[in-house]
Write a protein that holds these residues in place. Sequence first.
Motif, short mmCIF file in Angstrom:
data_model
loop_
_atom_site.label_atom_id
_atom_site.label_comp_id
_atom_site.label_asym_id
_atom_site.label_seq_id
_atom_site.Cartn_x
_atom_site.Cartn_y
_atom_site.Cartn_z
N PHE A 98 31.30 1.61 -19.64
CA PHE A 98 32.59 1.00 -18.95
C PHE A 98 33.58 1.69 -19.06
O PHE A 98 34.27 1.93 -18.01
N ASP A 99 33.89 2.47 -20.23
CA ASP A 99 35.08 3.45 -20.31
C ASP A 99 34.75 4.68 -19.26
O ASP A 99 35.95 5.22 -18.64
N ALA A 100 33.49 5.32 -18.97
CA ALA A 100 33.50 6.15 -18.04
C ALA A 100 33.84 5.73 -16.61
O ALA A 100 34.38 6.59 -15.75
N ILE A 101 33.30 4.44 -16.35
CA ILE A 101 33.65 4.31 -14.94
C ILE A 101 34.97 3.87 -14.81
O ILE A 101 35.58 4.09 -13.64
N ASP A 102 35.80 3.41 -15.95
CA ASP A 102 37.28 3.06 -15.79
C ASP A 102 37.95 4.51 -15.62
O ASP A 102 38.91 4.59 -14.81
N ALA A 103 37.28 5.56 -16.04
CA ALA A 103 38.32 6.72 -16.26
C ALA A 103 37.65 7.65 -15.03
O ALA A 103 38.40 8.61 -14.27
N HIS A 104 36.54 7.33 -14.44
CA HIS A 104 36.05 8.15 -13.18
C HIS A 104 35.43 7.14 -12.11
O HIS A 104 34.24 6.59 -12.31
N PRO A 105 36.05 6.38 -11.42
CA PRO A 105 35.73 5.23 -10.68
C PRO A 105 34.72 5.38 -9.58
O PRO A 105 33.96 4.64 -9.35
N LEU A 153 26.91 -2.48 -14.96
CA LEU A 153 27.50 -1.94 -13.68
C LEU A 153 28.23 -2.71 -12.72
O LEU A 153 29.43 -2.22 -12.25
N GLY A 154 27.94 -3.95 -12.75
CA GLY A 154 28.65 -4.86 -12.03
C GLY A 154 30.17 -5.06 -12.56
O GLY A 154 31.19 -4.86 -11.69
N VAL A 155 30.22 -5.37 -13.90
CA VAL A 155 31.47 -5.70 -14.37
C VAL A 155 32.40 -4.17 -14.37
O VAL A 155 33.46 -4.35 -14.20
N GLY A 156 31.89 -3.23 -14.94
CA GLY A 156 32.34 -1.96 -14.79
C GLY A 156 32.79 -1.52 -13.55
O GLY A 156 34.08 -0.93 -13.44
N GLY A 157 32.01 -1.58 -12.48
CA GLY A 157 32.58 -1.22 -11.16
C GLY A 157 33.79 -2.26 -10.63
O GLY A 157 34.59 -1.63 -10.01
N ALA A 160 37.06 -1.09 -12.22
CA ALA A 160 37.71 0.07 -11.51
C ALA A 160 38.16 -0.37 -10.19
O ALA A 160 39.11 0.18 -10.03
N ALA A 161 37.73 -1.14 -9.54
CA ALA A 161 37.76 -1.55 -8.19
C ALA A 161 39.39 -2.35 -8.12
O ALA A 161 40.22 -2.26 -7.51
N ASN A 162 39.30 -3.22 -9.10
CA ASN A 162 40.51 -3.84 -9.60
C ASN A 162 41.58 -3.08 -9.71
O ASN A 162 43.10 -3.34 -9.20
N ALA A 163 41.54 -1.98 -10.49
CA ALA A 163 42.49 -1.04 -10.82
C ALA A 163 43.11 -0.37 -9.53
O ALA A 163 44.18 -0.17 -9.47
#
Length: 234
Positions: A98-105, A153-157, A160-163
């Motif tokens: 989750f943090d990786a996807i947040d940092a690297h969308p 994957l779904g929530v993490g993605g 990131a999209a919301n950000a």
Amino acid sequence: MAESRARRRPERREEPLSRERIVEAAIELLDAEGEGGLTFRALARRLATGPGAIYWHVTGKDELLGAATDAVVTGTMTAAAEGTTPQEAVRALAVGVFDAIDAHPWIGTQLARAPAQSPLLRVFEHLGRQVQALGVPHAAQFTAASALLNYILGVGGQNAANARDHQPGTTRTEFLGEVSASWANLDPDEYAFTRGVAEQLRDHDDREEFLAGIDLILAGITGTAGITGIAARP
């Protein structure tokens, strides 16, 4: 004259070019420009070299994207400490991804795009081993591990999209406040539930909500009724 021209030459990179350095620079470029900004020309400028030197180490953009994704995902795969429960191991991996996807969308897109490649398989394998450690019957293990993987994957993605979708100059708090206010003003008969949780949307923490969802899935996986229901399905 020749000596003078030599002194005026632009500085070149001092460290030798390697696949690891290329992947590192690709991650930096992806973080700054997104997938569309990752070209061998742009990468060559960042590395102070020529595109031909990069092709010596990687064959093309697809291989480079895979290597960059693998490098980031591998960083989330830490060995479980002694005494760690399967639930704790799943939570640690989940929040790491989750943090990786947040940092690297761009990571979320790459993981979803190539489910047969090694970065995603590393995550799936780790989740599957923890599902086995929980005592889930073999017939239900694929479903249990897949449910966890798809949620991560779904929530993490989506996070990131919301950000990325925030309007420029608008903070997350302001954005959620606006959405919460719009929910609170929905038709009370048609959207009774949504109106009722509008305040929770405004005050929620994305990371905490994500982990709460992981706990709900784990509770279902470890529940006897849930396991029996999955295993008994034809």
